[in-house]
Motif scaffolding. Structure first.
Motif, short mmCIF file in Angstrom:
data_model
loop_
_atom_site.label_atom_id
_atom_site.label_comp_id
_atom_site.label_asym_id
_atom_site.label_seq_id
_atom_site.Cartn_x
_atom_site.Cartn_y
_atom_site.Cartn_z
N ASN A 1 0.83 -1.20 0.00
CA ASN A 1 0.00 0.00 0.00
C ASN A 1 0.87 1.25 0.00
N SER B 1 2.11 0.09 4.54
CA SER B 1 1.50 -1.13 5.08
C SER B 1 1.38 -2.16 3.96
N CYS B 2 1.14 -3.39 4.31
CA CYS B 2 1.14 -4.43 3.30
C CYS B 2 0.27 -5.61 3.73
N ILE B 3 -0.09 -6.41 2.77
CA ILE B 3 -0.90 -7.60 3.01
C ILE B 3 -0.22 -8.78 2.34
N HIS C 1 -2.79 -11.89 6.09
CA HIS C 1 -2.61 -11.01 7.24
C HIS C 1 -2.15 -9.63 6.75
N ARG C 2 -2.60 -8.60 7.44
CA ARG C 2 -2.19 -7.22 7.14
C ARG C 2 -1.11 -6.80 8.12
#
Length: 356
Positions: A33, A37-39, A96-97
């Motif tokens: 993102n 942040s990331c997933i 998971h984030r």
């Protein structure tokens, strides 16, 4: 030995030694993102268990998750979805984030022989007024220390890099026939490296467990002295991965005393596990995809399709050196563009009025 033969022998040998736990149909998708942040989403396929098959006809809420492959360690994943495809195929998806890429890398789910793959991730964000560039990289540590004999002793860096990672591309500009000739020229040195490592592993194991032999035909020192002679004899018999080692040792030493290492004994099982661990490297494979904010402008050594970057993450790619998965994207900055357009309009209007 042709490349197809080498690969098929590795797979067949793993099946003969044991069911290779590292081999699984795994997809790992990373979404980055704009705020860092990331997933991470991991999915794997398996055959429907009896418990799940039974639950399809009872209460679907009681479905049990399919067993996680041993090459995965799933921890901290906040959601899970299990779907049933055609036949007995079951796909389990977990995700998971994370607040940042460092957290995500700490939860690296891929394992090799029970050890988490070592990786480091970075995320860079560069503001360029009209647009912002984002670069994500995940570097997986080299696993060459699993081999006693380095592959660099058998081929130069370019050949090793091409064989295991595809870079540099030594086949560029070659016809199909010329490419086949080049691969067949390279393959013997890689094959010899692998076979020498397997012989080294087995020979050292026998030396370290020589006291397991009942009434050995020769002393340990004599066994060590005959190493080169034994190695040449085994190599001449054919491919070491598929050789009948019990028979070869019996014929060479005129004794079946070494059968303790090649039958269903504690020593034999331990040696089998050591061979399987080495072969697991060649069976570790995951399809790795990345999506980034904006439009992809650089896919690194992967390839881009529909703004998704595709990589193959395999054990072989980690043999020569660290393996980098990276992508760079560019996203248009709306407000700076609007401000610039308004400024231009104001300047034009001011210029017209000034002329009037």
């Amino acid at each position: 030995m042709k490349i197809a033969k080498l690969n098929s022998i590795i797979i067949l040998a793993a099946a003969l030694f044991a069911s290779c736990a590292e081999q699984a149909d795994i997809d790992m998708h990373t979404t980055i993102n704009s705020d860092g942040s990331c997933i991470r989403i991991v999915s794997y396929n398996s055959v429907m268990s009896k418990e799940m098959r039974d639950s399809l006809w009872t209460d679907s809420t009681k479905r049990k998750a399919q067993p996680v492959p041993e090459c995965l360690e799933i921890k901290g994943y906040s959601y899970q979805l299990t779907t049933v495809g055609s036949g007995d195929k079951v796909t389990t998806t977990l995700g998971h984030r994370y607040d940042n890429v460092a957290q995500m890398t700490e939860d690296m789910p891929l394992q090799l022989n029970g050890q988490q793959l070592r990786a480091t991730s970075t995320f860079e964000k560069r503001f360029r007024w009209f647009y912002t560039e984002y670069t994500f990289s995940e570097v997986f540590a080299c696993i060459s220390d699993n081999f006693k004999l380095p592959v660099s002793d058998y081929a130069d860096d370019e050949i090793v890099g091409f064989w295991f990672t595809g870079y540099p591309n030594l086949l560029e500009g070659l016809s199909g026939a010329e490419a086949a000739d080049e691969i067949n020229r390279i393959e013997p040195s890689i094959s010899k490296w692998l076979q020498d490592n397997i012989f080294q592993l087995n020979f050292e194991f026998i030396v370290n467990h020589y006291d397991s032999i009942v009434n050995p035909p020769i002393s340990l020192s004599q066994f060590v002295e005959r190493r080169s002679e034994l190695e040449e004899y085994i190599m001449q018999s054919g491919d070491i991965l598929l050789a009948d080692h019990r028979k070869l040792f019996k014929d060479f030493f005129h004794s079946d005393a070494f059968a303790v290492f090649f039958t269903d004994t504690p020593s034999g099982k331990e040696l089998e596990r050591a061979n399987v661990k080495l072969l697991n490297i060649f069976n570790l494979s995951a399809s790795y995809t990345i999506t980034m904010p904006g439009r992809i402008i650089d896919a690194g050594t992967g390839y881009c399709q529909n703004d998704t970057v595709f990589y193959q993450l395999t054990g072989e790619r980690l043999i020569p050196h660290d393996y980098t998965i990276t992508a760079t994207s560019r996203d248009v900055n709306t407000w700076p563009n609007i401000v610039t357009m308004l400024a231009v309009i104001v300047l034009i209007v001011y210029s017209i009025r000034r002329k009037k």
